[in-house]
Motif scaffolding. Structure first.
Motif, short mmCIF file in Angstrom:
data_model
loop_
_atom_site.label_atom_id
_atom_site.label_comp_id
_atom_site.label_asym_id
_atom_site.label_seq_id
_atom_site.Cartn_x
_atom_site.Cartn_y
_atom_site.Cartn_z
N GLU A 186 -11.64 -2.71 -3.16
CA GLU A 186 -12.43 -3.75 -3.84
C GLU A 186 -12.40 -3.53 -5.35
O GLU A 186 -12.27 -4.49 -6.13
N ARG A 187 -12.51 -2.29 -5.76
CA ARG A 187 -12.55 -2.00 -7.20
C ARG A 187 -11.18 -2.17 -7.86
O ARG A 187 -11.08 -2.70 -8.97
N LEU A 188 -10.13 -1.74 -7.19
CA LEU A 188 -8.80 -1.74 -7.80
C LEU A 188 -8.08 -3.07 -7.66
O LEU A 188 -7.16 -3.36 -8.43
N ALA A 189 -8.43 -3.87 -6.66
CA ALA A 189 -7.81 -5.18 -6.42
C ALA A 189 -6.29 -5.12 -6.44
O ALA A 189 -5.63 -5.82 -7.21
N PRO A 190 -5.67 -4.29 -5.60
CA PRO A 190 -4.21 -4.19 -5.60
C PRO A 190 -3.56 -5.45 -5.04
O PRO A 190 -4.16 -6.18 -4.24
N ASP A 191 -2.33 -5.69 -5.47
CA ASP A 191 -1.55 -6.79 -4.91
C ASP A 191 -0.81 -6.37 -3.64
O ASP A 191 -0.48 -7.20 -2.80
N LEU A 192 -0.54 -5.08 -3.53
CA LEU A 192 0.25 -4.57 -2.41
C LEU A 192 -0.10 -3.10 -2.19
O LEU A 192 -0.20 -2.33 -3.16
N ILE A 193 -0.30 -2.73 -0.93
CA ILE A 193 -0.56 -1.34 -0.56
C ILE A 193 0.72 -0.72 -0.02
O ILE A 193 1.44 -1.34 0.77
N VAL A 194 1.03 0.51 -0.42
CA VAL A 194 2.20 1.22 0.10
C VAL A 194 1.72 2.44 0.90
O VAL A 194 0.97 3.27 0.39
N LEU A 195 2.18 2.51 2.15
CA LEU A 195 1.83 3.62 3.04
C LEU A 195 3.11 4.24 3.58
O LEU A 195 4.11 3.55 3.77
N LEU A 196 3.05 5.53 3.87
CA LEU A 196 4.19 6.22 4.44
C LEU A 196 3.74 7.01 5.66
O LEU A 196 2.79 7.80 5.57
N GLY A 197 4.42 6.79 6.77
CA GLY A 197 4.23 7.65 7.92
C GLY A 197 3.29 7.15 8.98
O GLY A 197 3.19 5.95 9.23
N ASP A 198 2.53 8.08 9.55
CA ASP A 198 1.98 7.85 10.88
C ASP A 198 0.72 8.64 11.17
O ASP A 198 0.44 8.97 12.32
N ARG A 199 -0.04 8.96 10.16
CA ARG A 199 -1.25 9.74 10.38
C ARG A 199 -2.49 8.85 10.38
O ARG A 199 -2.42 7.68 10.03
N TYR A 200 -3.62 9.43 10.78
CA TYR A 200 -4.84 8.63 10.87
C TYR A 200 -5.30 8.12 9.51
O TYR A 200 -5.97 7.10 9.43
N GLU A 201 -4.93 8.81 8.42
CA GLU A 201 -5.26 8.28 7.09
C GLU A 201 -4.58 6.93 6.85
O GLU A 201 -5.17 5.99 6.31
N GLU A 202 -3.30 6.84 7.27
CA GLU A 202 -2.56 5.59 7.11
C GLU A 202 -3.12 4.49 8.00
O GLU A 202 -3.15 3.31 7.62
#
Length: 390
Positions: A95-111
């Motif tokens: 909400e604060r950063l208002a990104p246009d696109l999120i980048v995730l890598l991999g397969d953990r519960y954080e992702e």
């Protein structure tokens, strides 16, 4: 979308995913038409896992948000609660950063947490390393779930691209540029033996074993049993210098960490345990190791590209593509010993120069960045399911 520079937000939770994201982040950071945003969470913020947030800052990446989610304890209950904390914290950060696109890598519960928050907040997601399989770990299900929650896909091999397509994703949104972690091998200066000897405090005379062993999270067996089998096998190589890197934050980590720590304390003249070596030192260690041992994906991706043999233990990585330099074995002491002896044999080592990387040639990051920069995000959220005709 922001009116000026496109905001590309990377969410990283462990030393492992950060190492693979590093050059993609650097590419975004150096592009004047893009704005890099970095959210750090998970094990990065914990002293027990080396507090690797400090490494990210030393690398010159300003951190836009820190989401503390890691609870003490390594049970399924603790991990579930940690995931819930991540959802709450990431919602505030997005909400604060208002990104246009999120980048995730991999397969953990954080992702998984990061992707589900992005879905509910209508932010598109780019996912790296989808389509892979690791049938012994919860990561298997999380990886495919994140694929369905994502809109752009950067896979590491054609087999993995086909699997993402089987999940109904748009072929035009699935790109195979290889594994971005291999960009380190073409762009990063790695430390030599002398520097690693100074850092580890070991002579690092051959044979050198690089060992990383994580919980097999879908296995009902006490993780200490397999860890003790690994140690029993290593004890059969009394002249080996052994460098362990820390266990990840998956359920069951404490029992494995305890077994490894007891071994290193009892054998300080030839064994060391590091919560985190950092990406450069870790790859430098792999490059000079005689064998990479354990069940980390680095034994399947980075080690074969360096033409170093891997002893891959148990089921954690079952289903992943494996080069000829990878030796699979069961998680008992005799099988591990046999596999190590094979990896050290002259006949096996004579074939290593012909080994071929199955995960690309270390040129992924610039290509990934270009897609992140130029893809049309205006109608990307409403995904069509593309049927895969058998």
């Amino acid at each position: 979308m922001s009116a000026t520079r496109r905001r590309i937000c990377f969410v990283t939770g462990t030393r492992a995913d950060y190492g693979h994201l590093y050059w993609v982040m650097r590419e975004v950071q150096s592009d004047p038409e893009l704005e890099l945003q970095v959210i750090v969470t998970g094990a990065h913020l914990c002293n027990a896992w080396g507090r690797t947030v400090d490494v990210i800052e030393r690398d010159g990446f300003p951190i836009d948000a820190r989401v503390d989610m890691q609870l003490s304890g390594d049970s399924g209950v603790a991990t579930s609660k940690s995931t819930g904390l991540a959802v709450i914290g990431l919602a505030d950060a997005y909400e604060r950063l208002a990104p246009d696109l999120i980048v995730l890598l991999g397969d953990r519960y954080e992702e998984l947490a990061a992707a589900q928050v992005a879905l509910l907040m209508k932010i598109p997601v780019a996912h790296i390393h989808g389509g892979e399989t690791s049938e012994g770990a919860m990561d298997e299900s999380i990886r495919h779930a994140v694929t369905k929650l994502s809109h752009l896909h950067f896979v590491a091999a054609d087999d993995y691209r086909r699997r993402v397509l089987q999940l109904g994703e748009n072929p035009a949104a699935v790109f195979n540029f290889g594994a971005p972690g291999l960009d380190h091998l073409t762009r990063t200066t790695l430390p030599d033996r002398a520097a690693l000897m100074q850092h580890t405090g070991l002579p690092l005379d051959a044979p050198v074993f690089a060992v990383t062993y994580h919980p097999v999270t879908l296995n009902a067996q006490d993780p200490a049993i397999a860890a003790n089998a690994l140690i029993a096998a290593l004890e059969r190589f009394p002249t080996a210098n052994i460098v362990f890197t820390g266990v990840n934050a998956d359920p069951g980590n404490a029992a494995i960490a305890r077994v490894i720590k007891e071994f290193t304390v009892a054998n300080p003249e030839r064994a060391r345990l590091f919560d985190s070596l950092g990406q450069q030192r870790y790859l430098g260690l792999l490059q000079m190791a005689d064998v990479v041992i354990g069940n980390s994906s680095s034994g399947l991706i980075e080690a074969p590209a360096l033409r170093v043999p891997t002893v891959n233990i148990g089921d954690r990585q079952r289903g992943r593509l494996k080069a000829a330099s990878v030796i699979d074995c069961a998680d008992d002491a005799d099988s591990i010993e046999t596999a190590i002896n094979r990896a050290l044999s002259g006949q096996f080592r004579a074939e290593l120069p012909a080994n071929v990387s199955l995960y690309g040639q270390g040129q992924a990051a610039p290509q990934i960045k270009q897609v992140l920069k130029t893809c049309d995000l205006s109608n990307i959220l409403m995904k069509k399911f593309f049927d895969f005709h058998l």
